[in-house]
Design a protein around this motif. Sequence first.
Motif, PDB file in Angstrom:
ATOM      1  N   UNK A 132       2.710  -6.173   7.078  1.00 41.94           N
ATOM      2  CA  UNK A 132       4.417  -6.466   6.315  1.00 41.94           C
ATOM      3  C   UNK A 132       4.833  -7.460   7.064  1.00 41.94           C
ATOM      4  N   UNK A 151      16.018   0.693   6.469  1.00 41.25           N
ATOM      5  CA  UNK A 151      15.962   1.863   5.625  1.00 41.25           C
ATOM      6  C   UNK A 151      14.278   2.006   6.517  1.00 41.25           C
ATOM      7  N   UNK A 163       0.830  -1.370  11.232  1.00 44.02           N
ATOM      8  CA  UNK A 163       1.281  -1.372  10.733  1.00 44.02           C
ATOM      9  C   UNK A 163       2.145  -0.497   9.784  1.00 44.02           C
ATOM     10  N   UNK A 218      -3.625   0.743   5.717  1.00 42.70           N
ATOM     11  CA  UNK A 218      -1.915  -0.027   5.685  1.00 42.70           C
ATOM     12  C   UNK A 218      -2.165  -1.700   6.153  1.00 42.70           C
ATOM     13  N   UNK A 219      -1.990  -2.616   5.172  1.00 41.78           N
ATOM     14  CA  UNK A 219      -1.849  -4.118   5.899  1.00 41.78           C
ATOM     15  C   UNK A 219      -0.601  -4.345   6.174  1.00 41.78           C
ATOM     16  N   UNK A 247       0.721  -1.300  -0.431  1.00 43.45           N
ATOM     17  CA  UNK A 247       0.041  -0.233   0.182  1.00 43.45           C
ATOM     18  C   UNK A 247       0.893   1.402   0.071  1.00 43.45           C
ATOM     19  N   UNK A 248       1.832   1.185   0.783  1.00 41.92           N
ATOM     20  CA  UNK A 248       2.545   3.093   1.015  1.00 41.92           C
ATOM     21  C   UNK A 248       3.292   2.537   0.036  1.00 41.92           C
ATOM     22  N   UNK A 249       3.321   1.420  -1.384  1.00 41.27           N
ATOM     23  CA  UNK A 249       4.100   1.911  -2.064  1.00 41.27           C
ATOM     24  C   UNK A 249       3.711   1.954  -3.803  1.00 41.27           C
ATOM     25  N   UNK A 257       4.773   7.398   0.260  1.00 39.44           N
ATOM     26  CA  UNK A 257       4.165   7.010  -0.230  1.00 39.44           C
ATOM     27  C   UNK A 257       3.831   9.191   0.011  1.00 39.44           C
ATOM     28  N   UNK A 279      13.648  -4.059  -1.816  1.00 38.91           N
ATOM     29  CA  UNK A 279      15.080  -3.608  -2.138  1.00 38.91           C
ATOM     30  C   UNK A 279      14.871  -2.364  -0.582  1.00 38.91           C
ATOM     31  N   UNK A 280      13.377  -2.135  -0.104  1.00 40.12           N
ATOM     32  CA  UNK A 280      13.808  -1.494   0.494  1.00 40.12           C
ATOM     33  C   UNK A 280      14.200  -2.013   1.941  1.00 40.12           C
ATOM     34  N   UNK A 286      -1.586   7.185  -5.783  1.00 37.69           N
ATOM     35  CA  UNK A 286      -2.322   7.594  -4.628  1.00 37.69           C
ATOM     36  C   UNK A 286      -2.550   9.324  -5.742  1.00 37.69           C
TER      37      UNK A 286
END
Lengths: 180, 310
Positions: free
Chosen positions: A91, B37, B28, A88-89, A73-75, B42, A123-124, A79
């Motif tokens: 991780x 990191x 979350x 947000x689910x 969701x954050x990526x 967002x 990658x993060x 948006x």
Amino acid sequence: MAGETIKTVILDNSGIRRALTRISHELLEKNKGLSDVVLVGIQSGGAYLAREISLCMEIIEGERVPVGSIDITLYRDDFKQQAPHKSVGKTDISFSLEGKRVVLVDDVLFTGRTIRAALDALMDHGRPCCIQLAVLIDRGHRELPIRADFVGRNVPTSLKENVEVIFDDQQQPVEVVLEK
Amino acid sequence: MEFKHKDIIALRDLGKEEIELLISTAENMREVNSRDIKKVPTLRGKTIINLFYESSTRTRTSFEIAGKRLSADTVNIAPSNSSATKGETLADTAMNLLAMKPDIIVMRHAVSGSHYFLSKKVGCSIINAGDGAHEHPSQGLLDMLTIKDKFGRLDGLKVAMVGDITHSRVARSDIQGLTKMGSSIYLAGPPTMMPPGVERLGNVTVCNTMKEAIQDADVVIMLRIQQERQGKTLMPNTREYSRYFGLNPENVKWAKPDAMVMHPGPINRGVEMSSYVVDGNQSHILKQVENGVAVRMSMLYHVCGGGNVE
């Protein structure tokens, strides 16, 4: 009957089982076994399937691989100011991805945008040795240069149709339906 | 459930489901804070102005870190180096800031309700980081998240709050949020610091003694004596206050054995809480601060999505 959606089952439960078993075999063949292989499923369908694939691989090789899940969701790249943000689910990657052979698992591969987001998210978390992609259904219509390494079933679709993998309460895959 | 508000000014304005959404998103968001990191893309390209007319370390830093972890650009403005000292009005400051096209203004102001005034003037999102003696919604949310971490729920809990209720915006946000989620609130404090009619806020009981409030409580929230806000007439001296309303290793035993002790900070050690309790194993004070970043990330994330939706 106009406006009513027609649902067709395109893959039943045993079909899904066979597809997941074949993907597991292909995965083991390509990676020459289990060493350094980890599975990461995309929430929520992909996470359920990743667990199923890990169980298949355990039956074949007698060993368990680490399984994680990732929420993208954050990526996301869509948006919009107009749309309220989704919640947000979760991780949950409790192992290091550093130098690992990561197999990303999703239920349906469509535009490829979810996979793009998932790649950024992965990658993060570290620098894997390589990332492979396993999907149960590939329905085409890619908008990004992304392809799957392991595919359960290729399903040619029109953009008006929708493909959905149905899961039961125990998060077990039941069937795949095509809605038009 | 979708969050459709442009601003977050008071927990009073939010429904139970909206509060649940903000808390579950925060839960979350914590995963991001535990990584090597600590950044997600967002809110890339969004500008957040932290406008703090009152001093703050925790809240301002926490909002700044939250914005940065979501890849927004954050700018801090403090009163000592802003035009407010030269006589500029809040409305003028806001219009000038707005000309620089921020997406969110996070403001702390000494006047209760100033955020509602600002919200009508500007189009960007407003988040309240504390207004006078009104509300401090991010503190209310992080308190609820910290309690939920321990008990897995918020309904049916007995929450005691002790101290200067009148001047406490934390108390108001905690009461608004926790009563909506089904907790019962028991208040204690000197009568001079107990706002009349506070029972009308919901499931709230005003107790005559500290013991009555703390007895069998699941959660004890101690409030700071706000010496900068009150005159000298509200209590004789801090030693007497401490004797009647300070939390110490003896009276903390009145609460349930596994009760959690919380404080919004900054703490006056030895006044409202003895150091033994502050640093004791029932204390969740640093956990509150840790959860603060995740809660503020959740607030920034949801107001950005709620913009333009009316």
